[in-house]
Design an enzyme around this catalytic site. Structure first.
Site, PDB file in Angstrom:
ATOM      1  NE  ARG A 233      -4.185  -1.615   0.064  1.00 43.18           N
ATOM      2  CZ  ARG A 233      -4.228  -2.704  -0.694  1.00 43.18           C
ATOM      3  NH1 ARG A 233      -3.188  -3.016  -1.449  1.00 43.18           N
ATOM      4  NH2 ARG A 233      -5.280  -3.481  -0.684  1.00 43.18           N
ATOM      5  CD  GLU A 262      -3.341   3.397  -5.377  1.00 45.13           C
ATOM      6  OE1 GLU A 262      -4.220   2.538  -5.623  1.00 45.13           O
ATOM      7  OE2 GLU A 262      -2.255   3.118  -4.823  1.00 45.13           O
ATOM      8  CG  HIS A 281      -3.483  -0.550  -6.891  1.00 45.08           C
ATOM      9  ND1 HIS A 281      -3.887   0.078  -5.744  1.00 45.08           N
ATOM     10  CD2 HIS A 281      -3.358  -1.855  -6.568  1.00 45.08           C
ATOM     11  CE1 HIS A 281      -4.011  -0.816  -4.765  1.00 45.08           C
ATOM     12  NE2 HIS A 281      -3.696  -2.000  -5.243  1.00 45.08           N
TER      13      HIS A 281
END
Length: 302
Positions: A233, A262, A281
């Site tokens: 993450r 993000e 991602h």
């Protein structure tokens, strides 16, 4: 009578209707239904014994009369109404491990890009420039993989095939694992590992312990030729410290499939750094996703 109900939840852009078809082929002895609308969800869940999808609301769960098992198509379960599921006597299975092979391959792609300096080769190619440059090898290097769940263990397995010395970091090091060394999150142990790390790979959950784990101090400790790969993450890394480390050549480079923030804003400095590679991602994407979810459901039914 519906045995298995597939809820209409897309994962990584994959249609859940394809998941339902995969399950029909895998379990011809069961009646597999696919709910296309909220109305169909409520009608079909009343008779389903097994439901699978990304999530299930407490309201929808209240209409399930025969439900015994919910198979989540996502590795995490923190978004589920776990207390309500438990009150209804419904067992829960998650998709842990479904991302192992694809994420490990993406990590290898990042590392080989840095070690073989493919990023430089591609830049020269775009300029039509034929000029030799030196490159390295993964063989004989040391990689520290933070997180030893299914993804981290698969990464370690793939790295060992390249004769890489691996250090695994996990919450309970006494559990061991496939890495050549396994350590915990003790500060002294981590800093000692970082000091000998050529490639730092983050594949851990985001917790109070791992948030900003890789900070200014970590970048000072890592060797100047070290690379950072983050498939965990974004918040596991202190982004400001990372930008500074990349700008001042404290480390060789970074490859990020996750960022903080993000999505990464178009104006963010990470986009303009030649020693940083960012992907949106998508390390979790694989055409085998539904097949692996079907494997998990098969094991849960056994």
């Amino acid at each position: 009578m519906t045995d298995i109900l597939v809820l209409p939840h897309k994962i990584h852009g994959l249609s859940a209707a394809e998941y339902a078809e995969t399950l029909r082929e895998r379990f011809p002895e069961f009646d597999v239904a696919y709910a296309e609308t909220p109305a169909e969800e409520r009608r079909l869940i009343a008779e389903a014994r097994v439901v699978t999808g990304y999530e299930i609301s407490a309201d929808l769960l209240a209409t399930a009369e025969r439900l015994e098992l919910f198979v989540c198509t996502f590795a995490g379960t923190g978004h589920l109404p776990l207390e309500a599921l438990d009150d209804h006597g419904v067992a829960v299975e998650n998709a842990s491990g479904v991302h192992g092979p694809n994420t490990a391959e993406q990590v290898l792609g990042y590392l080989l890009t840095f070690v073989r300096r493919l990023d430089r080769g591609w830049r020269q190619e775009r300029r039509g420039e034929w000029r030799h440059y030196q490159a390295g090898e993964l063989k004989g290097s040391t990689a520290t993989v933070v997180g030893q769940g299914p993804i981290g263990e698969t990464i370690v397995d793939r790295l060992q095939a390249f004769d890489v010395h691996t250090i695994g970091v996990r919450y309970t090091p006494s559990k061991g694992g496939p890495a050549d060394e396994v350590i915990g999150f003790d500060e002294a142990d981590l800093q000692a590992a970082f000091a000998e790390t050529d490639h730092l790979v983050l594949a851990c959950p985001l917790t109070d312990l791992t948030e900003r784990l890789v900070d200014e101090r970590a970048f000072r400790t890592l060797p100047t030729e070290a690379t950072l790969v983050n498939v965990a993450r974004g918040e596991v890394v202190d982004t400001d410290a990372l930008v500074d480390a990349l700008r001042t050549n404290q480390i060789r480079g970074a490859a990020l499939d996750v960022t903080d923030p993000e999505p990464l804003p178009a104006s963010h400095p990470l986009w303009s750094l030649g020693n940083c590679h960012v992907t949106p991602h998508n390390a979790g994407h694989t055409p085998e996703y539904w097949n692996r979810c079907a494997d998990i459901l098969d094991d849960a039914l056994a």
